[in-house]
Design a protein around this motif. Sequence first.
Motif, PDB file in Angstrom:
ATOM      1  N   LEU A 260      -1.284  13.149   9.337  1.00  0.00           N
ATOM      2  CA  LEU A 260       0.120  12.785   9.317  1.00  0.00           C
ATOM      3  C   LEU A 260       0.501  12.701   7.845  1.00  0.00           C
ATOM      4  O   LEU A 260      -0.102  11.925   7.095  1.00  0.00           O
ATOM      5  CB  LEU A 260       0.356  11.437  10.002  1.00  0.00           C
ATOM      6  CG  LEU A 260       1.802  10.913   9.929  1.00  0.00           C
ATOM      7  CD1 LEU A 260       2.739  11.824  10.719  1.00  0.00           C
ATOM      8  CD2 LEU A 260       1.892   9.476  10.442  1.00  0.00           C
ATOM      9  N   ILE A 261       1.484  13.486   7.423  1.00  0.00           N
ATOM     10  CA  ILE A 261       1.907  13.504   6.026  1.00  0.00           C
ATOM     11  C   ILE A 261       3.180  12.689   5.890  1.00  0.00           C
ATOM     12  O   ILE A 261       4.171  12.944   6.587  1.00  0.00           O
ATOM     13  CB  ILE A 261       2.124  14.941   5.523  1.00  0.00           C
ATOM     14  CG1 ILE A 261       0.823  15.751   5.649  1.00  0.00           C
ATOM     15  CG2 ILE A 261       2.600  14.945   4.086  1.00  0.00           C
ATOM     16  CD1 ILE A 261       0.952  17.189   5.179  1.00  0.00           C
TER      17      ILE A 261
ATOM     18  N   GLY B 298       1.428   3.000  12.739  1.00  0.00           N
ATOM     19  CA  GLY B 298       1.801   3.023  14.151  1.00  0.00           C
ATOM     20  C   GLY B 298       2.045   4.430  14.645  1.00  0.00           C
ATOM     21  O   GLY B 298       1.607   4.814  15.746  1.00  0.00           O
ATOM     22  N   CYS B 299       2.735   5.240  13.839  1.00  0.00           N
ATOM     23  CA  CYS B 299       2.997   6.631  14.214  1.00  0.00           C
ATOM     24  C   CYS B 299       1.695   7.422  14.302  1.00  0.00           C
ATOM     25  O   CYS B 299       1.475   8.181  15.257  1.00  0.00           O
ATOM     26  CB  CYS B 299       3.947   7.263  13.201  1.00  0.00           C
ATOM     27  SG  CYS B 299       4.361   8.986  13.531  1.00  0.00           S
ATOM     28  N   ALA B 300       0.812   7.249  13.312  1.00  0.00           N
ATOM     29  CA  ALA B 300      -0.472   7.954  13.329  1.00  0.00           C
ATOM     30  C   ALA B 300      -1.267   7.597  14.575  1.00  0.00           C
ATOM     31  O   ALA B 300      -1.892   8.469  15.203  1.00  0.00           O
ATOM     32  CB  ALA B 300      -1.271   7.610  12.069  1.00  0.00           C
ATOM     33  N   GLY B 301      -1.258   6.317  14.948  1.00  0.00           N
ATOM     34  CA  GLY B 301      -1.971   5.906  16.148  1.00  0.00           C
ATOM     35  C   GLY B 301      -1.416   6.571  17.400  1.00  0.00           C
ATOM     36  O   GLY B 301      -2.178   6.991  18.288  1.00  0.00           O
ATOM     37  N   ARG B 302      -0.095   6.680  17.476  1.00  0.00           N
ATOM     38  CA  ARG B 302       0.528   7.279  18.664  1.00  0.00           C
ATOM     39  C   ARG B 302       0.219   8.760  18.801  1.00  0.00           C
ATOM     40  O   ARG B 302       0.076   9.266  19.924  1.00  0.00           O
ATOM     41  CB  ARG B 302       2.045   7.063  18.618  1.00  0.00           C
ATOM     42  CG  ARG B 302       2.478   5.626  18.852  1.00  0.00           C
ATOM     43  CD  ARG B 302       3.979   5.518  19.050  1.00  0.00           C
ATOM     44  NE  ARG B 302       4.750   5.928  17.886  1.00  0.00           N
ATOM     45  CZ  ARG B 302       5.056   5.130  16.863  1.00  0.00           C
ATOM     46  NH1 ARG B 302       4.630   3.876  16.869  1.00  0.00           N
ATOM     47  NH2 ARG B 302       5.785   5.574  15.859  1.00  0.00           N
TER      48      ARG B 302
ATOM     49  N   ILE C 101      -3.605   9.618   6.965  1.00  0.00           N
ATOM     50  CA  ILE C 101      -2.224   9.681   6.480  1.00  0.00           C
ATOM     51  C   ILE C 101      -2.278  10.091   5.017  1.00  0.00           C
ATOM     52  O   ILE C 101      -2.952   9.455   4.210  1.00  0.00           O
ATOM     53  CB  ILE C 101      -1.518   8.320   6.626  1.00  0.00           C
ATOM     54  CG1 ILE C 101      -1.464   7.904   8.099  1.00  0.00           C
ATOM     55  CG2 ILE C 101      -0.115   8.369   6.024  1.00  0.00           C
ATOM     56  CD1 ILE C 101      -0.995   6.472   8.308  1.00  0.00           C
ATOM     57  N   LEU C 102      -1.582  11.166   4.683  1.00  0.00           N
ATOM     58  CA  LEU C 102      -1.526  11.632   3.295  1.00  0.00           C
ATOM     59  C   LEU C 102      -0.210  11.207   2.655  1.00  0.00           C
ATOM     60  O   LEU C 102       0.850  11.323   3.279  1.00  0.00           O
ATOM     61  CB  LEU C 102      -1.630  13.158   3.222  1.00  0.00           C
ATOM     62  CG  LEU C 102      -2.912  13.822   3.715  1.00  0.00           C
ATOM     63  CD1 LEU C 102      -2.861  15.321   3.411  1.00  0.00           C
ATOM     64  CD2 LEU C 102      -4.150  13.201   3.105  1.00  0.00           C
TER      65      LEU C 102
ATOM     66  N   ARG D  71      -7.429   6.260   7.917  1.00  0.00           N
ATOM     67  CA  ARG D  71      -7.445   6.077   6.466  1.00  0.00           C
ATOM     68  C   ARG D  71      -6.146   6.587   5.846  1.00  0.00           C
ATOM     69  O   ARG D  71      -5.482   7.483   6.386  1.00  0.00           O
ATOM     70  CB  ARG D  71      -8.633   6.813   5.849  1.00  0.00           C
ATOM     71  CG  ARG D  71      -8.581   8.313   6.035  1.00  0.00           C
ATOM     72  CD  ARG D  71      -9.743   9.039   5.398  1.00  0.00           C
ATOM     73  NE  ARG D  71      -9.749  10.446   5.791  1.00  0.00           N
ATOM     74  CZ  ARG D  71     -10.508  11.381   5.230  1.00  0.00           C
ATOM     75  NH1 ARG D  71     -11.333  11.051   4.246  1.00  0.00           N
ATOM     76  NH2 ARG D  71     -10.461  12.644   5.650  1.00  0.00           N
ATOM     77  N   LEU D  72      -5.821   6.005   4.717  1.00  0.00           N
ATOM     78  CA  LEU D  72      -4.729   6.471   3.870  1.00  0.00           C
ATOM     79  C   LEU D  72      -5.363   7.231   2.711  1.00  0.00           C
ATOM     80  O   LEU D  72      -6.297   6.736   2.077  1.00  0.00           O
ATOM     81  CB  LEU D  72      -3.928   5.285   3.344  1.00  0.00           C
ATOM     82  CG  LEU D  72      -2.836   5.591   2.323  1.00  0.00           C
ATOM     83  CD1 LEU D  72      -1.669   6.296   2.992  1.00  0.00           C
ATOM     84  CD2 LEU D  72      -2.369   4.316   1.641  1.00  0.00           C
ATOM     85  N   ALA D  73      -4.868   8.428   2.414  1.00  0.00           N
ATOM     86  CA  ALA D  73      -5.439   9.240   1.343  1.00  0.00           C
ATOM     87  C   ALA D  73      -4.338   9.736   0.416  1.00  0.00           C
ATOM     88  O   ALA D  73      -3.218  10.046   0.860  1.00  0.00           O
ATOM     89  CB  ALA D  73      -6.219  10.425   1.916  1.00  0.00           C
ATOM     90  N   ARG D  74      -4.675   9.812  -0.872  1.00  0.00           N
ATOM     91  CA  ARG D  74      -3.735  10.252  -1.906  1.00  0.00           C
ATOM     92  C   ARG D  74      -4.360  11.437  -2.650  1.00  0.00           C
ATOM     93  O   ARG D  74      -4.953  11.266  -3.718  1.00  0.00           O
ATOM     94  CB  ARG D  74      -3.457   9.100  -2.869  1.00  0.00           C
ATOM     95  CG  ARG D  74      -2.882   7.855  -2.181  1.00  0.00           C
ATOM     96  CD  ARG D  74      -2.717   6.719  -3.162  1.00  0.00           C
ATOM     97  NE  ARG D  74      -2.020   5.576  -2.604  1.00  0.00           N
ATOM     98  CZ  ARG D  74      -2.604   4.447  -2.197  1.00  0.00           C
ATOM     99  NH1 ARG D  74      -3.936   4.330  -2.288  1.00  0.00           N
ATOM    100  NH2 ARG D  74      -1.897   3.463  -1.706  1.00  0.00           N
ATOM    101  N   PRO D  75      -4.243  12.629  -2.115  1.00  0.00           N
ATOM    102  CA  PRO D  75      -4.952  13.779  -2.707  1.00  0.00           C
ATOM    103  C   PRO D  75      -4.455  14.168  -4.092  1.00  0.00           C
ATOM    104  O   PRO D  75      -5.180  14.833  -4.839  1.00  0.00           O
ATOM    105  CB  PRO D  75      -4.705  14.903  -1.694  1.00  0.00           C
ATOM    106  CG  PRO D  75      -3.495  14.486  -0.934  1.00  0.00           C
ATOM    107  CD  PRO D  75      -3.527  12.999  -0.878  1.00  0.00           C
ATOM    108  N   PHE D  76      -3.215  13.789  -4.454  1.00  0.00           N
ATOM    109  CA  PHE D  76      -2.639  14.230  -5.732  1.00  0.00           C
ATOM    110  C   PHE D  76      -2.712  13.145  -6.804  1.00  0.00           C
ATOM    111  O   PHE D  76      -1.991  13.197  -7.796  1.00  0.00           O
ATOM    112  CB  PHE D  76      -1.171  14.625  -5.534  1.00  0.00           C
ATOM    113  CG  PHE D  76      -0.960  15.844  -4.675  1.00  0.00           C
ATOM    114  CD1 PHE D  76      -2.022  16.652  -4.302  1.00  0.00           C
ATOM    115  CD2 PHE D  76       0.312  16.192  -4.241  1.00  0.00           C
ATOM    116  CE1 PHE D  76      -1.823  17.778  -3.507  1.00  0.00           C
ATOM    117  CE2 PHE D  76       0.520  17.317  -3.458  1.00  0.00           C
ATOM    118  CZ  PHE D  76      -0.553  18.112  -3.080  1.00  0.00           C
TER     119      PHE D  76
END
Length: 335
Positions: free
Chosen positions: A28-29, A112-116, A122-123, A162-167
Amino acid sequence: MNAAPSSDGIDATLAVALAPYLRSSRLLIAVSGGPDSTALMHAAARLGSAHPIQVATVDHRLRAEGGDEARSVGLTARALGLSHHILTWDGDKPIRGIQAAARRARYTLLAGCAGRIGADTILTGHTADDQAETVLMRLLAGSGPGGLAGMRRERDLAPGMRLARPFLDIPKADLVAYCAAHGLVSARDPSNVDERFARARLRRLMPDLAAEGLSPERLRRLAARMARDEDALRDAACAAFTALRITADAVVLDAPQLAALPDAILIRVVGLALHEAGGGGAIRLERLERLVVDGLRPALVAGTAMRRTLRGILVDLNAEGVLSLRTAPPRRSPS
């Protein structure tokens, strides 16, 4: 001065940063419509993923334009073949601390959105500039190594998510250039230059600080060093907590051996013990320092008893050399 990277160079940099997440994660971005998150969404869609990518935009209901910006992100996402969700922060808003409250609401809504939808990652489009600003803000707030480590590239939001920050190592200017190269239109959030907010004021000061030697690169290097040191201290504290725990069914520690630990480890061991005993989320470093350095350490050295309460947890050091942590009894109401 370094030359600006070419369009192909920026594309390659973003591809390398995104590759670990596109291979295996259900994404989910989070896209606000600014250049950072717009570049993130576009690059991910161009590169493709092992699983369908979905996009979410949070409308905090703080600006009249927020709804239109969220719908504009939706149009761009759908043009890229991505599903889009608009998440709204409803209800009353606080008068003070609005940005911190909005940040908490944003991550709650995204989780909540990612769970649904069954996403496990989440990026977000946080950049190297955001990292430097975060470290500077925490430096001014008197943070310890944990705070000065800045934003972590990855952190858990919930079990299995997890929350990820690739940049996080990529300058914002590169993402603005990416958007220009690909003809992407992005929104400008006026709060980014609204000097009612500390981050905006510090952003304005950044060029002057860099001229004095406190450059964004040095702030990012500080974050990397603090993250390295904090990880080592945390691992040492976890090992000490496990080794010195007397029983598995209660939070009871061997106090004489605690006395041999350096303060930096002892503070973290007590923090772990408080959490294990039910003390809840993060505890301010200053409060832990007062408990440990001003209270527990002198009692350990003197071999005397001590009782303190923090976060509803009774920290009880007895004269026999046992430190126990348990829920504090309710206070008696005055008669």
